[in-house]
Design a protein around this motif. Structure first.
Motif, short mmCIF file in Angstrom:
data_model
loop_
_atom_site.label_atom_id
_atom_site.label_comp_id
_atom_site.label_asym_id
_atom_site.label_seq_id
_atom_site.Cartn_x
_atom_site.Cartn_y
_atom_site.Cartn_z
N PHE A 11 0.82 -1.22 0.00
CA PHE A 11 0.00 0.00 0.00
C PHE A 11 0.85 1.27 0.00
N ALA A 12 0.27 2.31 -0.58
CA ALA A 12 0.83 3.67 -0.52
C ALA A 12 -0.31 4.61 -0.15
N GLN A 13 0.03 5.79 0.34
CA GLN A 13 -1.00 6.77 0.69
C GLN A 13 -1.72 7.27 -0.56
N GLY A 14 -3.04 7.38 -0.44
CA GLY A 14 -3.83 7.98 -1.50
C GLY A 14 -3.74 9.49 -1.48
N ASP A 15 -4.19 10.14 -2.55
CA ASP A 15 -4.05 11.60 -2.68
C ASP A 15 -5.31 12.38 -2.32
N ALA A 16 -6.46 11.71 -2.19
CA ALA A 16 -7.72 12.42 -2.02
C ALA A 16 -7.76 13.18 -0.69
N GLU A 17 -8.04 14.49 -0.76
CA GLU A 17 -8.12 15.32 0.43
C GLU A 17 -9.23 14.85 1.37
N ALA A 22 8.63 6.22 6.44
CA ALA A 22 8.17 4.86 6.74
C ALA A 22 6.65 4.85 6.75
N LEU A 23 6.05 4.06 5.87
CA LEU A 23 4.59 4.00 5.77
C LEU A 23 4.07 2.93 6.72
N VAL A 24 3.19 3.34 7.63
CA VAL A 24 2.65 2.44 8.65
C VAL A 24 1.14 2.38 8.51
N ASN A 25 0.63 1.15 8.31
CA ASN A 25 -0.80 0.95 8.09
C ASN A 25 -1.56 0.75 9.40
N VAL A 26 -2.79 1.26 9.45
CA VAL A 26 -3.75 0.92 10.50
C VAL A 26 -5.00 0.43 9.79
N GLU A 48 2.29 -7.06 12.64
CA GLU A 48 3.65 -7.49 12.40
C GLU A 48 4.61 -6.47 13.01
N ILE A 49 5.79 -6.94 13.38
CA ILE A 49 6.77 -6.06 13.99
C ILE A 49 8.09 -6.17 13.23
N ALA A 50 8.56 -5.05 12.73
CA ALA A 50 9.92 -4.91 12.21
C ALA A 50 10.43 -3.61 12.82
N TYR A 51 10.99 -3.72 14.01
CA TYR A 51 11.36 -2.60 14.88
C TYR A 51 10.11 -1.93 15.46
N ILE A 52 9.17 -1.49 14.61
CA ILE A 52 7.94 -0.85 15.06
C ILE A 52 6.75 -1.72 14.68
N LEU A 53 5.58 -1.40 15.22
CA LEU A 53 4.38 -2.15 14.91
C LEU A 53 3.88 -1.81 13.51
N LEU A 54 3.55 -2.85 12.75
CA LEU A 54 3.02 -2.72 11.40
C LEU A 54 1.68 -3.43 11.32
N ASN A 55 0.97 -3.23 10.23
CA ASN A 55 -0.34 -3.83 10.05
C ASN A 55 -0.60 -3.98 8.55
N GLN A 56 -1.21 -5.09 8.18
CA GLN A 56 -1.53 -5.38 6.78
C GLN A 56 -0.26 -5.41 5.93
#
Length: 329
Positions: free
Chosen positions: A175-181, A228-232, A310-318
């Motif tokens: 995933f990447a961040q979307g652009d929609a305001e 660093a992109l972190v998903n919730v 998931e954890i790779a140093y910090i908490l991740l998701n998806q």
């Protein structure tokens, strides 16, 4: 390292031989293992050599024959900031934390502030239960040194390696961040659930906003922490109470953007794994398992537990986290 699905008896024999191990499986199976140099966490979802499956009668075991020493221990929530104190001079540390626990939230919000956290590879996962049992029984972690299971705190396996060993820790985030305001959210409180968010400076009823905008809840909210992109990820929405629940805690004041659309989720995830994974440790999010339609399907040659984070140093998701141990050039 070696990944295998073993019976309790087979895993017990491996443990008593002195092997250093990370183990995943049903609570009752983990509770039947002898003391040794291992840690364990609950999951009944796995990606095996034959594909994704629910497995209740065997344990997913990763053995680290490369280890020269290892220490298993449990730390309570207050002890989390000192987790790096157990690091061996050269090696890595595995960590498991029960889903939706206080430790889960504390690690997500404050983990990157822990002293020495980034001094060596830290990887692991958030333990879970069958989705039908969420809220009915607690995810657990097990300290192999004592054989005791916990629904709070974290278990750590500090592993020492030869000086010539190299460690490659990597993250697959499709995933990447979307652009929609209109899909940018800020929250006022930390936590695993909320009823409100701020969009463009205006408070909104989040459940209603998601419905009115037709937001695809298979897509996570994505925060950018200095690149660093972190998903919730969204767990559920209660239309009656207006409560939106997440698989990882949201952090107050951070801007989250809805992830950009993927097209085919299954194809995007399959492309990301691309046939790799043999001889590596991996853990893969339950949402990849569900939305990527992994039941009965392989993810390259990666095998491992399916997790609630998931954890790779910090908490991740998806995401999927993987580690390879090699020899430095």
């Amino acid at each position: 390292m070696k990944n295998e699905m073993l019976t309790v008896a087979e895993a017990a024999e491996r443990i008593t031989s002195g092997a250093v191990m990370a183990i995943a499986g049903a609570e009752e199976l983990l509770a039947g293992l002898p003391r040794g140099r291992w840690i364990g966490g609950t999951s009944v979802y796995f990606v095996t050599e034959t594909g994704g499956a629910v497995v209740r009668d065997r344990l997913f075991c990763t053995t680290f024959p490369e280890a020269t020493d290892a220490t298993a221990r449990h730390v309570d929530v207050a002890g989390l900031p000192g987790l790096a104190s157990g690091y061996h001079p050269h090696g890595f540390t595995m960590i498991m934390i029960p889903a939706f626990s206080t430790a889960h939230s504390d690690f997500a919000v404050h983990g990157q502030e822990y002293d020495g956290l980034f001094n060596q590879p830290l990887l692991g996962w958030i333990t879970g239960v069958h989705l039908e049992d969420v809220g009915k029984c607690a995810p657990m972690v097990f300290d192999g040194a004592t054989g005791i299971g916990y629904d709070e705190g974290a278990v750590l396996l500090h592993v020492a390696l030869p000086a010539e060993a190299s460690i490659d820790l990597d993250i697959l985030n499709i995933f990447a961040q979307g652009d929609a305001e209109e899909h940018r959210f800020v929250f006022s409180d930390n936590g695993f659930s909320t009823k409100t968010a701020t969009v463009g400076g205006t408070p909104v009823d989040l459940a209603k906003y998601i419905a009115e905008k037709g937001i695809d809840t298979r897509l996570p909210l994505v925060a950018n922490y200095a690149g660093a992109l972190v998903n919730v990820s969204i767990q559920s929405i209660d239309a009656e109470t207006g409560e939106v629940k997440f698989y990882a805690p949201i952090v107050a004041g951070v801007e989250y953007r809805l992830a950009g659309a993927l097209g085919s989720y299954a194809e995007a995830f399959a492309k990301g794994t691309d046939g790799a994974g043999e001889g590596q440790y991996s853990c893969n999010c339950i949402l990849n398992y569900l939305y990527g339609d992994l039941e009965g399907k392989k993810t390259g040659k990666f095998t491992g537990p399916v997790t609630f984070g998931e954890i790779a140093y910090i908490l991740l998701n998806q995401t999927m986290v993987r580690m390879d141990i090699g020899t430095a050039a």
